[in-house]
Structure formats: structure tokens, C-alpha cells
Design a protein around this motif. Structure first.
Motif, mmCIF file in Angstrom:
data_model
loop_
_atom_site.group_PDB
_atom_site.id
_atom_site.type_symbol
_atom_site.label_atom_id
_atom_site.label_comp_id
_atom_site.label_asym_id
_atom_site.label_seq_id
_atom_site.Cartn_x
_atom_site.Cartn_y
_atom_site.Cartn_z
ATOM 1 N N ILE A 79 0.915 -1.079 -0.167
ATOM 2 C CA ILE A 79 0.071 0.095 0.086
ATOM 3 C C ILE A 79 0.786 1.294 0.008
ATOM 4 N N GLN A 80 0.861 1.972 -1.023
ATOM 5 C CA GLN A 80 1.904 2.875 -1.305
ATOM 6 C C GLN A 80 1.521 4.101 -2.034
ATOM 7 N N ASN A 81 1.526 3.920 -3.396
ATOM 8 C CA ASN A 81 1.157 5.089 -4.340
ATOM 9 C C ASN A 81 -0.315 5.072 -4.924
ATOM 10 N N TRP A 82 -0.882 3.799 -5.356
ATOM 11 C CA TRP A 82 -1.934 3.913 -6.069
ATOM 12 C C TRP A 82 -2.650 2.823 -5.369
ATOM 13 N N PHE A 83 -3.811 3.384 -4.709
ATOM 14 C CA PHE A 83 -5.033 2.742 -3.694
ATOM 15 C C PHE A 83 -6.201 3.203 -3.762
ATOM 16 N N THR A 84 -7.379 2.971 -3.774
ATOM 17 C CA THR A 84 -8.668 3.586 -3.636
ATOM 18 C C THR A 84 -9.539 2.846 -2.921
ATOM 19 N N ASP A 85 -10.766 3.130 -2.563
ATOM 20 C CA ASP A 85 -11.742 2.653 -2.018
ATOM 21 C C ASP A 85 -11.251 1.734 -0.662
ATOM 22 N N PHE A 86 -10.280 2.202 0.133
ATOM 23 C CA PHE A 86 -9.796 1.746 1.141
ATOM 24 C C PHE A 86 -10.836 1.797 2.458
ATOM 25 N N ILE A 87 -11.347 0.575 2.699
ATOM 26 C CA ILE A 87 -12.232 0.409 3.672
ATOM 27 C C ILE A 87 -11.758 -0.430 5.014
ATOM 28 N N VAL A 88 -11.807 -0.037 6.232
ATOM 29 C CA VAL A 88 -11.564 -0.684 7.384
ATOM 30 C C VAL A 88 -12.590 -1.031 8.214
ATOM 31 N N ASN A 89 -12.715 -2.070 8.654
ATOM 32 C CA ASN A 89 -13.795 -2.282 9.834
ATOM 33 C C ASN A 89 -13.256 -3.152 10.948
ATOM 34 N N ASP A 90 -13.957 -3.570 11.891
ATOM 35 C CA ASP A 90 -13.428 -4.491 13.116
ATOM 36 C C ASP A 90 -12.863 -5.837 12.569
ATOM 37 N N GLU A 91 -13.522 -6.524 11.557
ATOM 38 C CA GLU A 91 -12.913 -7.711 11.040
ATOM 39 C C GLU A 91 -11.821 -7.807 10.035
ATOM 40 N N ASN A 92 -12.012 -6.951 9.086
ATOM 41 C CA ASN A 92 -11.133 -6.872 8.010
ATOM 42 C C ASN A 92 -10.788 -5.665 7.342
ATOM 43 N N PHE A 93 -10.188 -5.749 6.081
ATOM 44 C CA PHE A 93 -9.922 -4.230 5.330
ATOM 45 C C PHE A 93 -10.427 -4.624 3.811
ATOM 46 N N SER A 94 -10.699 -3.686 3.274
ATOM 47 C CA SER A 94 -10.912 -3.815 1.513
ATOM 48 C C SER A 94 -10.449 -2.824 0.976
ATOM 49 N N ILE A 95 -9.571 -3.182 -0.034
ATOM 50 C CA ILE A 95 -8.924 -2.128 -0.953
ATOM 51 C C ILE A 95 -8.928 -2.416 -2.307
ATOM 52 N N ILE A 96 -8.696 -1.483 -2.875
ATOM 53 C CA ILE A 96 -8.609 -1.742 -4.545
ATOM 54 C C ILE A 96 -7.289 -1.203 -4.836
ATOM 55 N N LEU A 97 -6.611 -2.228 -5.381
ATOM 56 C CA LEU A 97 -5.067 -2.006 -5.797
ATOM 57 C C LEU A 97 -4.955 -2.209 -7.350
ATOM 58 N N ASN A 98 -3.708 -1.593 -7.683
ATOM 59 C CA ASN A 98 -3.491 -1.827 -9.208
ATOM 60 C C ASN A 98 -2.352 -2.834 -9.466
ATOM 61 N N PHE A 99 -2.870 -4.085 -10.168
ATOM 62 C CA PHE A 99 -2.131 -4.974 -10.641
ATOM 63 C C PHE A 99 -1.826 -5.077 -12.123
ATOM 64 N N ASN A 100 -0.722 -4.585 -12.680
ATOM 65 C CA ASN A 100 -0.517 -4.637 -14.263
ATOM 66 C C ASN A 100 -1.471 -3.804 -14.725
#
Length: 103
Positions: free
Chosen positions: A66-87
């Protein structure tokens, strides 16, 4: 009956709580300065959500950055969700805190 303190479990719970709080703050405010995170997790852990092609490529564990490009980063009590760039392809994933192996 003998009372036993499970120090290892308490330490692990505290570390997960610290990771959750750090990620929650970053999800709200962004990364400060030149910060970045490497997070390694068990890709077979129950509750992991990621695309099939990523699961095929990382069948046991995966490390994300998690550094330069990420979006929709959501954290709750049990997990986190995120959109990352792959290729140059945005991929959503969800990672339970219990699946994290290294942070």
C-alpha cells in the motif's frame, strides 16, 4: 481450577488491534509523507476475497504494498478492503485481520 493467562493470544490480539487502527487512520487521512506498508497474508484464509487470477498466482500467501496507488480503502473491525493496481488493472480485495502473517 487454575487460572492461566494466555500471553501469546493477548499480544497477537493487541498487534491486530494496532494494525487495524493504523490502517483505519490511513484509510481516512491517506499515507503521510513517504510511508508505505507491506502486508503479507494467507490467501487461503476464510473470508479472503480476491480475483481468481490472483488466487491462482498466489495460492498460499500474498504480499501487497500500500503506497502510491490505492482507492476505496475501507477498514472495519474484522477486515479491510482495498482496490490496488495489478498490471494496470484495478483489483478489489478484502483481507481479514486474522489472515495477516506480516505487517
Amino acid at each position: 481450577m487454575t487460572f492461566r493467562i494466555d500471553y501469546e493470544k493477548r499480544i497477537q490480539d493487541s498487534l491486530k488491534q494496532a494494525i487495524r487502527l493504523i490502517l483505519e487512520e490511513v484509510s481516512e487521512k491517506g499515507l503521510p509523507g513517504n510511508h508505505h506498508f507491506y502486508i503479507t497474508f494467507n490467501s487461503q484464509f476464510p473470508g479472503i476475497e480476491m480475483s481468481d487470477w490472483l488466487l491462482e498466482q498466489y495460492p498460499e500467501e500474498m504480499t501487497i504494498v500500500i503506497q502510491n496507488w490505492f482507492t476505496d480503502f475501507i477498514v472495519n473491525d474484522e477486515n479491510f478492503s482495498i482496490i490496488l493496481n495489478f498490471n494496470n488493472t484495478p483489483e478489489r480485495m478484502s483481507v481479514p485481520f486474522d489472515a495477516i502473517l506480516n505487517f
